[in-house]
Design a protein around this motif. Structure first.
Motif: not given
Length: 358
Positions: A79-84
């Motif tokens: 549901i969510w991926q950490a930003p780069s």
């Protein structure tokens, strides 16, 4: 010759019956299960309607699954991926998901880098609707420092959870007294009122420090992983203490003295422990959550434990029922060894039976 014909005939009948039976619906299901139920750590499970929502960190992001069964996790969806880049680009730890006022809120810890894990802060996501698999908006970092007006003075925080009590919302988390440059730092429990599910209000209050003999004694004294447990009008915070990487990891308890007591006053809480700990066959029990059985008649604790007695974070997830003492406090009993059969949560077998027979 006649005997050979009879034998051949019976073999053909038997083989035909077996082949046919494979296509028939099963009328029975397994009534028991054994721990561990799956690999993982920091298990957060919550029951919403008839579904068990399981939330966990995965591949530097957050995933959830929804199942009718407490003992069977379905395929998870990210549901969510950490930003780069940014404050929450690494080290995504121990997310929790809560349904509040029509939205799902996910509280998690993350940092710009690590190790050393000195940058961890608390963040929150909000679903766009009431579907747990909907898109999520990043509501940002919560200011868990001592200066509500200056987020640049924010202080290390992990394991945030929420307490809904007397029509107010409170955040509870594990943090440091001040920001320092080493992660070999003692952790404490803090509480703070919330203006809304994504904004803290007022100032943080030191609620618990590792001071009791059963909370101390190792290389680093910790209070972390607070979880809210309610029973009738009683309110408890069950939390982890000692070192998460050692077999001595265990659970302590804070109890609100009465329903009208102020949660922001440390004197309103009574500390007891340990209330749940490992034994010769189960090591380092920690970071719990609580759910009711499908039919609502039983209480269950979900927790992780170490796979070996060696220091480290190789852990799996276990579940077992618990009861209540005469004074209304929880009785978690003894951690059940791996491989011992337990009855499935009350109502779970019937649900699976109905699914198969439909």
């Amino acid at each position: 010759m006649q005997l050979r014909i009879y034998i051949t005939f019976f073999l053909l009948v038997a083989l035909s019956a077996c082949a046919h039976s494979e296509n028939l619906p099963k009328d029975t299901v397994e009534t028991r299960f054994t721990n561990p139920v799956w690999d993982g750590a920091d298990p957060w499970m919550v029951k919403q309607s008839d579904n068990y929502i399981y939330c966990f960190s995965s591949n530097n992001g957050i995933a959830v699954s929804s199942s009718k069964f407490m003992t069977k996790k379905t395929e998870a969806k990210s549901i969510w991926q950490a930003p780069s880049s940014g404050w929450n680009s690494n080290c995504v730890w121990a997310p929790e998901i809560h349904f509040i006022d029509g939205h799902w809120y996910v509280y998690y810890a993350a940092g710009v880098s690590g190790p050393p894990f000195i940058h961890q802060r608390a963040g929150v996501l909000r679903s766009v609707n009431d579907n747990v698999y909907s898109e999520y908006e990043d509501m940002g970092m919560l200011n868990t420092g001592d200066d509500p007006e200056d987020s640049s003075k924010n202080i290390w925080a992990i394991d945030m959870t929420v307490l809904e009590h007397s029509d107010k919302l409170y955040a509870i988390w594990s943090g440091w007294l001040e920001q320092v440059d080493t992660d070999a730092t003692s952790q404490h429990l803090f509480i703070q009122e919330m203006e809304n599910p994504y904004t803290l209000k007022g100032k943080r209050v030191l609620l618990s420090s590792p001071e009791q003999s059963w909370e101390t004694g190792g290389p680093l004294d910790l209070n972390e992983g607070p979880q809210v447990l309610k029973h009738d009008e009683k309110v408890f915070i069950i939390y982890s203490c000692r070192e998460s990487w050692l077999k001595e990891y265990r659970q302590g308890m804070l109890q609100l003295k009465n329903p009208d007591a102020n949660p922001l006053d440390p004197e309103s809480w009574i500390k007891t422990g340990p209330v749940f700990e490992g034994n010769d066959s189960v090591h380092g029990v920690g970071h719990v959550s609580f759910v009711k059985s499908p039919d609502g008649t039983e209480d269950w604790i979900i927790y992780h434990s170490k796979k070996t007695t060696e220091p480290g974070w190789d852990r799996d997830v276990r579940i077992q029922p618990f009861t209540w003492n005469a004074d209304g406090t929880p009785d978690f009993g003894e951690a059940v060894r791996a491989g011992k059969e337990l009855k499935r949560p009350s109502g779970e077998v019937e649900i699976e039976q109905n699914q198969i027979n439909q």
